[in-house]
Design a protein around this motif. Sequence first.
Motif, PDB file in Angstrom:
ATOM      1  N   THR A 182       1.031  -1.028 -11.461  1.00 23.01           N
ATOM      2  CA  THR A 182       0.788  -2.453 -11.223  1.00 23.01           C
ATOM      3  C   THR A 182      -0.366  -2.611 -10.241  1.00 23.01           C
ATOM      4  OG1 THR A 182       2.410  -2.490  -9.427  1.00 23.01           O
ATOM      5  CG2 THR A 182       3.189  -3.069 -11.623  1.00 23.01           C
ATOM      6  N   PRO A 183      -1.336  -3.470 -10.550  1.00 20.08           N
ATOM      7  CA  PRO A 183      -2.491  -3.657  -9.653  1.00 20.08           C
ATOM      8  C   PRO A 183      -2.101  -4.073  -8.248  1.00 20.08           C
ATOM      9  CG  PRO A 183      -2.922  -4.640 -11.806  1.00 20.08           C
ATOM     10  CD  PRO A 183      -1.476  -4.242 -11.806  1.00 20.08           C
ATOM     11  N   GLN A 184      -1.036  -4.898  -8.119  1.00 19.21           N
ATOM     12  CA  GLN A 184      -0.637  -5.361  -6.791  1.00 19.21           C
ATOM     13  C   GLN A 184      -0.228  -4.197  -5.898  1.00 19.21           C
ATOM     14  OE1 GLN A 184       0.476  -6.404  -9.706  1.00 19.21           O
ATOM     15  NE2 GLN A 184       0.552  -8.662  -9.821  1.00 19.21           N
ATOM     16  N   SER A 185       0.468  -3.211  -6.477  1.00 18.46           N
ATOM     17  CA  SER A 185       0.901  -2.053  -5.694  1.00 18.46           C
ATOM     18  C   SER A 185      -0.286  -1.180  -5.306  1.00 18.46           C
ATOM     19  CB  SER A 185       1.909  -1.226  -6.511  1.00 18.46           C
ATOM     20  OG  SER A 185       3.072  -1.966  -6.791  1.00 18.46           O
ATOM     21  N   VAL A 186      -1.253  -1.072  -6.210  1.00 17.22           N
ATOM     22  CA  VAL A 186      -2.461  -0.298  -5.932  1.00 17.22           C
ATOM     23  C   VAL A 186      -3.250  -0.942  -4.798  1.00 17.22           C
ATOM     24  CG1 VAL A 186      -4.697   0.383  -6.903  1.00 17.22           C
ATOM     25  CG2 VAL A 186      -2.609   0.693  -8.246  1.00 17.22           C
ATOM     26  N   VAL A 187      -3.382  -2.261  -4.832  1.00 19.38           N
ATOM     27  CA  VAL A 187      -4.106  -2.984  -3.785  1.00 19.38           C
ATOM     28  C   VAL A 187      -3.405  -2.824  -2.441  1.00 19.38           C
ATOM     29  CG1 VAL A 187      -4.716  -5.295  -2.957  1.00 19.38           C
ATOM     30  CG2 VAL A 187      -5.195  -4.638  -5.327  1.00 19.38           C
ATOM     31  N   ARG A 188      -2.073  -2.891  -2.435  1.00 20.08           N
ATOM     32  CA  ARG A 188      -1.330  -2.727  -1.182  1.00 20.08           C
ATOM     33  C   ARG A 188      -1.624  -1.363  -0.555  1.00 20.08           C
ATOM     34  NH1 ARG A 188       4.397  -4.650  -1.181  1.00 20.08           N
ATOM     35  NH2 ARG A 188       4.421  -3.702  -3.216  1.00 20.08           N
ATOM     36  N   ALA A 189      -1.580  -0.301  -1.374  1.00 20.88           N
ATOM     37  CA  ALA A 189      -1.858   1.042  -0.865  1.00 20.88           C
ATOM     38  C   ALA A 189      -3.279   1.138  -0.324  1.00 20.88           C
ATOM     39  CB  ALA A 189      -1.633   2.074  -1.963  1.00 20.88           C
ATOM     40  N   GLY A 190      -4.232   0.523  -1.040  1.00 20.08           N
ATOM     41  CA  GLY A 190      -5.620   0.554  -0.594  1.00 20.08           C
ATOM     42  C   GLY A 190      -5.827  -0.174   0.716  1.00 20.08           C
ATOM     43  N   LYS A 191      -5.211  -1.338   0.866  1.00 21.27           N
ATOM     44  CA  LYS A 191      -5.343  -2.095   2.106  1.00 21.27           C
ATOM     45  C   LYS A 191      -4.758  -1.344   3.293  1.00 21.27           C
ATOM     46  CE  LYS A 191      -5.485  -6.812   0.234  1.00 21.27           C
ATOM     47  NZ  LYS A 191      -4.781  -8.122   0.167  1.00 21.27           N
ATOM     48  N   LEU A 192      -3.632  -0.648   3.050  1.00 19.84           N
ATOM     49  CA  LEU A 192      -2.980   0.086   4.123  1.00 19.84           C
ATOM     50  C   LEU A 192      -3.651   1.432   4.401  1.00 19.84           C
ATOM     51  CD1 LEU A 192       0.727  -0.616   3.118  1.00 19.84           C
ATOM     52  CD2 LEU A 192      -0.466  -1.531   5.122  1.00 19.84           C
ATOM     53  N   GLY A 193      -4.500   1.875   3.476  1.00 24.63           N
ATOM     54  CA  GLY A 193      -5.157   3.162   3.650  1.00 24.63           C
ATOM     55  C   GLY A 193      -4.240   4.344   3.429  1.00 24.63           C
ATOM     56  N   LEU A 194      -3.191   4.145   2.617  1.00 24.75           N
ATOM     57  CA  LEU A 194      -2.238   5.218   2.356  1.00 24.75           C
ATOM     58  C   LEU A 194      -2.621   5.989   1.098  1.00 24.75           C
ATOM     59  CD1 LEU A 194       1.086   3.301   3.039  1.00 24.75           C
ATOM     60  CD2 LEU A 194      -0.037   4.964   4.539  1.00 24.75           C
ATOM     61  N   PRO A 195      -2.382   7.304   1.073  1.00 23.47           N
ATOM     62  CA  PRO A 195      -2.613   8.079  -0.151  1.00 23.47           C
ATOM     63  C   PRO A 195      -1.796   7.491  -1.306  1.00 23.47           C
ATOM     64  CG  PRO A 195      -2.197   9.538   1.698  1.00 23.47           C
ATOM     65  CD  PRO A 195      -1.897   8.152   2.176  1.00 23.47           C
TER      66      PRO A 195
END
Length: 345
Positions: A182-195
């Motif tokens: 899901t794009p929303q989950s991908v964006v969340r990880a990117g914003k947080l800087g998590l692998p």
Amino acid sequence: MELGISMFGDLRVDSATGRLQPAQQRLTELIEAIKLMDEVGLDYFGIGEHHRPDYAVPSPEIVLAAAAAVTQRIKLGSAVSVISSSDPVKLYQNFAMIDLLSGGRAELMAGRGSFIESFPLFGYRLEDYDALFAEKLDLLLTINKNERVTWKGKFRAPLDDQAVLPRAVGNHLSIWIAVGGTPQSVVRAGKLGLPLMIAIIGGSPAQFQPLFELYKKTYLENGHDPAKYQVGIHSHALFGDDASSLSNAYFPVYAAQMDRVGRSRGWPAYQRTQFDFGMSKHGALFIGEPEAMVDKILYYQELFGLTRFAAHMDVGAPSHAIIMKSIEIYGTRIAPAIRTALRNR
């Protein structure tokens, strides 16, 4: 690129009686398999969390703690921990202990959970599925950054300057986010800087390329260090000396498990055509001979910019001997060839 293996602890089903393999036997096999992964030089092992009769592992950290005692180098992580229905304080403490026992080799991979049995089991409502994950992740990351925590949320009692102990090695636990696409989950990880780990278990993996681009764009736009960028895929895999023999032996086992899961989700019966396409270059199954698997893994490494590939190796619980042979081939023939190819690029 790190090369690893993930498993769920699938229990074999006796085709004649329908009886499940004893969980004790499967857990013993898991420890033997992880020990072999370490011996053949693989980089990472991840174990999933399930609360169903056909899986042996409801608590990944118990398996990882046992594995820490019999391994020397391999990273040990969850794949995944369902943090929505877990207590982040206890989860951090458990993984910090694994990190200490293993000399800094522990990882926690956080996911929302594609199976939902843990929610009623631990007293959570499915209506709160998204909100639970967001809140629990926030608390987990807060704990990872601070020994003493003051925090307040909706679903858990607040913390008022509470010390969360013990601390992981270097006072930092490696935490990944696992997503299903899901794009929303991908964006969340990117914003947080998590692998980020993306599960690709069907269809054509190339269709996921926009998600990798979205993640990298979001990661960089939010000012995170490019040197710490990590992204991987988790895909069903099994390796053997002869692709035809392997596919003929494994298809009934694989299809039976897909159908067991699918019955609760309204999926149609799994077909041999799906399996055969999955084994092709453009499919999501990494099942076959070493040479073909080297080429396929390298193809998707370049396409997605992967820093980790996780071969999920026990879908349907093929025999212990088949899994051990697959691990041996991966570590002694596939992984060395991939590492050489990447060094020469």
